[in-house]
Design an enzyme around this catalytic site. Structure first.
Site, PDB file in Angstrom:
ATOM      1  N   HIS A  66       0.837  -1.199   0.000  1.00 31.25           N
ATOM      2  CA  HIS A  66       0.000   0.000   0.000  1.00 31.25           C
ATOM      3  C   HIS A  66       0.877   1.256   0.000  1.00 31.25           C
ATOM      4  O   HIS A  66       0.673   2.179  -0.806  1.00 31.25           O
ATOM      5  CB  HIS A  66      -0.901  -0.035   1.241  1.00 31.25           C
ATOM      6  CG  HIS A  66      -1.767   1.169   1.428  1.00 31.25           C
ATOM      7  ND1 HIS A  66      -3.141   1.127   1.330  1.00 31.25           N
ATOM      8  CD2 HIS A  66      -1.461   2.467   1.736  1.00 31.25           C
ATOM      9  CE1 HIS A  66      -3.630   2.339   1.549  1.00 31.25           C
ATOM     10  NE2 HIS A  66      -2.629   3.162   1.808  1.00 31.25           N
ATOM     11  N   GLU A  67       1.869   1.295   0.896  1.00 29.67           N
ATOM     12  CA  GLU A  67       2.742   2.463   0.985  1.00 29.67           C
ATOM     13  C   GLU A  67       3.681   2.567  -0.213  1.00 29.67           C
ATOM     14  O   GLU A  67       3.991   3.668  -0.677  1.00 29.67           O
ATOM     15  CB  GLU A  67       3.550   2.419   2.283  1.00 29.67           C
ATOM     16  CG  GLU A  67       2.721   2.554   3.546  1.00 29.67           C
ATOM     17  CD  GLU A  67       1.918   3.842   3.580  1.00 29.67           C
ATOM     18  OE1 GLU A  67       2.418   4.873   3.057  1.00 29.67           O
ATOM     19  OE2 GLU A  67       0.798   3.833   4.121  1.00 29.67           O
ATOM     20  N   HIS A  70       1.972   4.410  -3.011  1.00 30.10           N
ATOM     21  CA  HIS A  70       2.083   5.869  -2.838  1.00 30.10           C
ATOM     22  C   HIS A  70       3.459   6.360  -3.286  1.00 30.10           C
ATOM     23  O   HIS A  70       3.586   7.345  -4.029  1.00 30.10           O
ATOM     24  CB  HIS A  70       1.902   6.247  -1.361  1.00 30.10           C
ATOM     25  CG  HIS A  70       0.525   6.084  -0.833  1.00 30.10           C
ATOM     26  ND1 HIS A  70      -0.588   6.606  -1.456  1.00 30.10           N
ATOM     27  CD2 HIS A  70       0.062   5.476   0.292  1.00 30.10           C
ATOM     28  CE1 HIS A  70      -1.664   6.321  -0.746  1.00 30.10           C
ATOM     29  NE2 HIS A  70      -1.291   5.635   0.316  1.00 30.10           N
TER      30      HIS A  70
END
Length: 372
Positions: A66-67, A70
């Protein structure tokens, strides 16, 4: 939120853990063990514990993905990423610059929940293909990972800045108004409302019998409240620093010491007598390095008379010096990026002054008092 344990690098981005990660990791393992034991006691204690640990590890892998989503969008748009840190409330990507457009902000924020949703759908699809969860531990693990990632995606889309949903809201307001600062202020205000909602709901659930789950929700709300307030304040700080150069804030009273002075004499004759915490080391009239109490503390006291400042100083090449005309915002970015409290201000090899966090804070305090 800085990493305290480094795990390595992925796509050139440093990955690390905060100590609080171990707390939430243990809580997840114990929670999963209880859940698996209650629903599938026939598996046996060893299998249940192994599956709980494996599920917890894969959950944190999904958080990392998820990170990373980003961060990869950020780096593809020339926004440097210092590191990704996993901690008690999930993960955070330390992106060192703000996005330059509403479009970049939108996709940089939205790609995280999108990644979690994709992981959730893939896990649930695989679980369906495997079959009976009571017979196959792997299916139970995939189902849990599927639902938790879908929940994570939904939670992150809540418009509570600085959650991903709050950043999506900021991007939409930015696109509509064309004003990045005003969009941040609006999104931060909505974030504060959402945070108070989490706190109230958490307290209500706690007194309703939810126990630790209610307190955890209230804690998340408190965390969001602090983050949204800081984001709102940051806009004001950015305006306060517009057009300010390093020369406007730095101090020109820079104590210098000879590099061949031993540590014992330096402490007794300079450090303790002046109360200064930052000294520049000079050799033949040129600045060669910096010494602070931090370097002194690394040396055994018995070795002070036999150790020179040249031996312990931080060389000038490692200090990331700035010039008097450097914008103050750029200097602060360097301080944050390299975790520095002072920056030497040089014109060529000539020392002009020193910029420290204390000078910046003093400037901001004076600015705030005059505007009050």
């Amino acid at each position: 939120m800085r990493s305290q344990i480094t795990l390595g690098r992925v796509f050139g981005i440093k990955i690390g853990l905060h100590y609080s990660w171990f707390l939430i990791a243990l809580l997840i393992v114990f929670s999963l063990s209880s859940e698996f034991h209650a629903s599938n006691p026939a598996w046996g204690d060893s299998v249940i514990l192994a599956m709980a640990i494996a599920t917890a590890i894969l959950f944190f892998v999904s958080l990392l993905l998820h990170e990373l989503a980003h961060s990869l969008v950020a780096t593809s748009n020339n926004l440097p990423v210092k590191e990704i840190t996993l901690f008690a409330l999930g993960g955070v990507s330390q992106i060192e610059k703000n996005p330059t457009s509403a479009k970049v902000e939108f996709w940089m924020a939205f790609v995280g929940p999108l990644t979690s949703a994709v992981i959730g759908v893939v896990c649930l699809t695989l679980a369906r293909l495997i079959g009976d969860p009571s017979a196959d531990p792997w299916m139970a693990m995939l189902r849990w990972l599927g639902y938790i990632n879908l929940t994570l995606a939904a939670f992150n889309l809540v418009p509570g800045y600085p959650l991903d949903g709050g950043r999506v809201l900021r991007a939409l307001i930015w696109w509509k108004t064309g004003d990045a600062d005003r969009s941040t202020q609006y999104a931060a205000r909505v974030g504060q409302v959402v945070a108070f909602g989490f706190i109230a709901l958490g307290i209500f659930r706690y007194f309703g019998g939810a126990g630790i789950g209610g307190l955890w929700m209230a804690f998340i709300g408190w965390f969001l409240l602090q983050a949204s307030r800081e984001s709102y304040t940051q806009v004001g700080l950015t305006h306060a620093l517009e057009g300010v150069r390093v020369a406007d804030v730095m101090t020109r009273d820079c104590p210098t010491v000879d590099g061949w002075l031993n540590v014992q004499n330096f402490v007794e004759q300079h450090l303790l007598r002046t109360g200064k915490r930052c000294f520049f080391v000079v050799d033949k009239g040129e600045v060669t390095g910096l010494v602070t109490p931090h370097e002194i503390k690394q040396i055994d006291r018995a070795k002070w008379p036999f150790t020179t400042l040249h031996d312990i100083m931080r060389p000038l090449a490692d200090l990331h010096a700035v010039t008097p005309d450097t914008p103050l915002t750029n200097a602060l970015e360097s301080m944050s990026r390299y975790d520095l409290n002072q920056l030497p201000v040089l014109s060529g090899n000539r020392l002009e002054g020193v910029l420290s966090r204390s000078e910046v804070l003093s400037y901001l305090q004076t600015h705030a008092e005059l505007r009050a």
